[in-house]
Scaffold this motif. Structure first.
Motif, PDB file in Angstrom:
ATOM      1  N   ILE A  40      -2.509  -4.908  -0.579  1.00 25.08           N
ATOM      2  CA  ILE A  40      -3.806  -4.415  -0.083  1.00 25.08           C
ATOM      3  C   ILE A  40      -3.538  -3.470   1.080  1.00 25.08           C
ATOM      4  CG2 ILE A  40      -5.958  -5.031   1.097  1.00 25.08           C
ATOM      5  CD1 ILE A  40      -6.012  -7.613  -0.492  1.00 25.08           C
ATOM      6  N   CYS A  41      -3.895  -2.198   0.868  1.00 25.90           N
ATOM      7  CA  CYS A  41      -3.707  -1.148   1.875  1.00 25.90           C
ATOM      8  C   CYS A  41      -5.055  -0.851   2.511  1.00 25.90           C
ATOM      9  CB  CYS A  41      -3.154   0.094   1.181  1.00 25.90           C
ATOM     10  SG  CYS A  41      -2.992   1.523   2.258  1.00 25.90           S
ATOM     11  N   HIS A  42      -5.032  -0.484   3.793  1.00 26.44           N
ATOM     12  CA  HIS A  42      -6.281  -0.142   4.476  1.00 26.44           C
ATOM     13  C   HIS A  42      -7.030   0.989   3.753  1.00 26.44           C
ATOM     14  CE1 HIS A  42      -8.034  -0.777   8.734  1.00 26.44           C
ATOM     15  NE2 HIS A  42      -8.986  -0.424   7.912  1.00 26.44           N
ATOM     16  N   SER A  43      -6.273   1.878   3.104  1.00 23.33           N
ATOM     17  CA  SER A  43      -6.891   2.975   2.343  1.00 23.33           C
ATOM     18  C   SER A  43      -7.780   2.441   1.224  1.00 23.33           C
ATOM     19  CB  SER A  43      -5.821   3.861   1.701  1.00 23.33           C
ATOM     20  OG  SER A  43      -4.910   4.298   2.654  1.00 23.33           O
ATOM     21  N   ASP A  44      -7.391   1.304   0.633  1.00 23.62           N
ATOM     22  CA  ASP A  44      -8.209   0.715  -0.438  1.00 23.62           C
ATOM     23  C   ASP A  44      -9.616   0.439   0.100  1.00 23.62           C
ATOM     24  OD1 ASP A  44      -5.731   0.634  -1.657  1.00 23.62           O
ATOM     25  OD2 ASP A  44      -5.529  -1.556  -1.617  1.00 23.62           O
ATOM     26  N   GLY A  62      -5.938  -0.121  -5.336  1.00 20.05           N
ATOM     27  CA  GLY A  62      -4.598  -0.717  -5.279  1.00 20.05           C
ATOM     28  C   GLY A  62      -3.530   0.308  -5.622  1.00 20.05           C
ATOM     29  N   HIS A  63      -2.694   0.666  -4.607  1.00 19.65           N
ATOM     30  CA  HIS A  63      -1.603   1.606  -4.898  1.00 19.65           C
ATOM     31  C   HIS A  63      -0.271   1.115  -4.341  1.00 19.65           C
ATOM     32  CE1 HIS A  63      -3.164   4.195  -1.268  1.00 19.65           C
ATOM     33  NE2 HIS A  63      -2.494   3.143  -0.849  1.00 19.65           N
ATOM     34  N   GLU A  64      -0.141  -0.202  -4.350  1.00 15.72           N
ATOM     35  CA  GLU A  64       1.163  -0.818  -4.035  1.00 15.72           C
ATOM     36  C   GLU A  64       1.417  -1.803  -5.169  1.00 15.72           C
ATOM     37  OE1 GLU A  64       1.070  -0.600   0.848  1.00 15.72           O
ATOM     38  OE2 GLU A  64       0.507  -2.483  -0.106  1.00 15.72           O
ATOM     39  N   GLY A  88       3.376   3.729  -6.741  1.00 16.43           N
ATOM     40  CA  GLY A  88       2.796   3.900  -5.421  1.00 16.43           C
ATOM     41  C   GLY A  88       1.475   4.648  -5.454  1.00 16.43           C
ATOM     42  N   CYS A  89       1.324   5.607  -4.541  1.00  9.95           N
ATOM     43  CA  CYS A  89       0.017   6.227  -4.311  1.00  9.95           C
ATOM     44  C   CYS A  89      -0.340   7.335  -5.284  1.00  9.95           C
ATOM     45  CB  CYS A  89      -0.032   6.785  -2.896  1.00  9.95           C
ATOM     46  SG  CYS A  89       0.279   5.527  -1.667  1.00  9.95           S
ATOM     47  N   MET A  90       0.608   7.784  -6.103  1.00  7.91           N
ATOM     48  CA  MET A  90       0.253   8.869  -7.042  1.00  7.91           C
ATOM     49  C   MET A  90       0.836   8.578  -8.416  1.00  7.91           C
ATOM     50  SD  MET A  90       2.750  11.805  -5.476  1.00  7.91           S
ATOM     51  CE  MET A  90       4.452  11.382  -5.081  1.00  7.91           C
ATOM     52  N   LEU A 157       5.699   0.443  -1.552  1.00  4.53           N
ATOM     53  CA  LEU A 157       5.271   1.611  -2.327  1.00  4.53           C
ATOM     54  C   LEU A 157       4.281   2.508  -1.586  1.00  4.53           C
ATOM     55  CD1 LEU A 157       6.615   2.003  -5.055  1.00  4.53           C
ATOM     56  CD2 LEU A 157       6.396  -0.418  -4.666  1.00  4.53           C
ATOM     57  N   CYS A 158       3.577   1.950  -0.584  1.00  5.92           N
ATOM     58  CA  CYS A 158       2.747   2.820   0.282  1.00  5.92           C
ATOM     59  C   CYS A 158       3.205   2.696   1.729  1.00  5.92           C
ATOM     60  CB  CYS A 158       1.256   2.520   0.157  1.00  5.92           C
ATOM     61  SG  CYS A 158       0.260   3.468   1.342  1.00  5.92           S
ATOM     62  N   ALA A 159       3.088   1.499   2.296  1.00  6.82           N
ATOM     63  CA  ALA A 159       3.443   1.336   3.716  1.00  6.82           C
ATOM     64  C   ALA A 159       4.910   1.715   3.951  1.00  6.82           C
ATOM     65  CB  ALA A 159       3.190  -0.101   4.161  1.00  6.82           C
ATOM     66  N   TYR A 337       1.936  -9.344   7.657  1.00  2.00           N
ATOM     67  CA  TYR A 337       1.418  -8.070   8.122  1.00  2.00           C
ATOM     68  C   TYR A 337       0.780  -7.312   6.951  1.00  2.00           C
ATOM     69  CZ  TYR A 337       3.328  -8.711  12.747  1.00  2.00           C
ATOM     70  OH  TYR A 337       3.541  -9.169  14.012  1.00  2.00           O
ATOM     71  N   ARG A 338       0.907  -7.873   5.751  1.00  2.00           N
ATOM     72  CA  ARG A 338       0.304  -7.228   4.590  1.00  2.00           C
ATOM     73  C   ARG A 338      -0.141  -8.296   3.607  1.00  2.00           C
ATOM     74  NH1 ARG A 338      -1.094  -1.883   4.846  1.00  2.00           N
ATOM     75  NH2 ARG A 338      -0.303  -0.595   3.159  1.00  2.00           N
ATOM     76  N   PHE A 339      -1.371  -8.167   3.086  1.00  2.00           N
ATOM     77  CA  PHE A 339      -1.811  -9.035   1.993  1.00  2.00           C
ATOM     78  C   PHE A 339      -1.274  -8.502   0.671  1.00  2.00           C
ATOM     79  CE2 PHE A 339      -5.421 -10.120   4.891  1.00  2.00           C
ATOM     80  CZ  PHE A 339      -5.222 -11.497   4.908  1.00  2.00           C
TER      81      PHE A 339
HETATM   82 ZN   LIG Z   1      -1.846   2.929   1.030  1.00  2.00          ZN
END
Ligand SMILES: [Zn+2]
Ligand SMILES: [Zn+2]
Length: 347
Positions: A40-44, A62-64, A88-90, A157-159, A337-339
């Motif tokens: 779970i990224c803050h961008s989501d 979801g991009h991780e 990842g993100c793309m 994959l993102c962070a 630090y990450r869900f």
């Molecule tokens: Zn992200």
């Protein structure tokens, strides 16, 4: 078409709910991935709540993404059934522009195709990783080394790449003083990666509440930015500062911490323009820069680096039904630090 289980946001204000979404048939160059974990990224959260512009609902974000290849197209050569892989993100780019040709698909001049909420080349809207399966072009699928715990691999994959790329680009390494601003999902990865690269790492966080963690992750120093003495003490100190904070902060105060030819790189995205004092840049010939994820080749390099050095994110694994609560906790910075969603809970 493949109909698969997912969780989706029905609107900008509605809670995420269980649903079914469709994935395209596996084309000649496609890989079908059975997803195991999704970060779970803050961008989501920004995206599903419409804070970054219009969103086509219902939307799965979801991009991780980490999982296993279960089917490959006839022309696929990079991945095989059974491989552990990530997305990842793309999921695509034009592949023709100067930046794509240079392996920097993240900076595609025609815009890369985001893993969710983007118009794919077949005209459909991309749907992200909070789902049991995804179909992705093999060129945008990463190999995830077996030595990285599978559940912890997702946030790389993102962070992971968001921090690795600027640290590598601006030569974090032995003899370099690097400061990481913020100790959240991004910042804690920055500390681990910069320390593994051999840099002398300082954390600049609002308070000292995560100091013990920061030092355990490899930082040598830890300062509270709520204490004005920090900025006097650290003036003209750093070769590189990576700012992971999206909230507004006094950017000129941070720029003044750079030594000669130092660079402050923003990877957080504040919603408002920043009031940069050019005179602050004159002093010490300072630079202010931005950085956005990394190319596919560099993302692979990051995964291999983390595997070799035994680096992994600190995570909290949750079931799919806990996602809405997790979002609230992310917004309160109440996660260490990450869900990561255990996608088995969606099957
Ligand atoms: Zn992200
Ligand atoms: Zn391009």
């Amino acid at each position: 078409m493949l109909t698969v289980n997912a969780i989706a946001a029905p609107s900008a204000t509605g809670a995420l709910v269980r649903t079914k979404i469709e994935r395209r048939d596996v084309g000649p160059r496609d890989v079908l991935i059975e997803i195991r974990y999704a970060g779970i990224c803050h961008s989501d959260i920004h995206t599903v709540r419409g804070e970054w512009g219009e969103v086509p609902y219902p939307l799965t974000v979801g991009h991780e993404i980490v999982g296993q290849v279960t089917e490959v197209g006839a022309e696929v050569t990079k991945h095989a059934v059974g491989d552990r892989v990530g997305v990842g993100c793309m999921v695509n780019s034009c592949r023709e522009c100067d930046n794509c040709k240079a392996g920097l698909e993240n900076y595609c001049l025609k815009g890369n195709t985001g893993t969710y909420a983007a118009k794919d080349r077949d005209g459909t809207i991309t749907q992200g990783g909070y789902s049991t399966h995804v179909v992705v072009d093999e060129d945008f699928v990463l190999r995830v080394p077996e030595s990285i715990p599978v559940e912890a691999a997702a946030p790389l994959l993102c962070a992971g790449i968001t921090l690795y790329s600027p640290l590598a680009r601006w030569n974090a390494g032995p003899g370099k003083k690097v400061a990481i601003v913020g100790m959240g999902g991004l910042g804690h990865m920055g500390v681990k990666i910069a320390a593994a690269m051999g840099a002398e790492v300082t954390v600049l966080s609002q308070t000292l509440s995560k100091q013990e963690d920061g030092l355990r992750f490899g930082a040598q120093h830890y300062y509270a930015t709520s204490d004005p003495a920090t900025f006097e003490q650290l003036a003209n100190s750093f070769d590189l500062i990576v700012n992971t904070v999206s909230a507004e902060l006094d950017i000129n105060a941070y720029l003044s911490l750079l030594r000669l030819d130092g660079t402050l790189v923003n990877v957080g995205a504040p919603p408002q323009p920043l009031p940069i004092q050019v005179f602050t840049l004159f002093g010490n010939r300072r630079s202010f820069a931005g950085s956005s994820i990394g190319g596919i080749a560099e993302t692979q390099e990051m995964l291999d680096f983390c595997a070799e050095r035994g680096i992994a994110p600190e995570i909290e694994v949750i079931d799919a039904d806990a996602v809405n609560d997790a979002y609230e906790r992310v917004l309160k910075s109440d996660v260490r630090y990450r869900f990561v969603i255990d996608v088995d809970s969606l099957r």
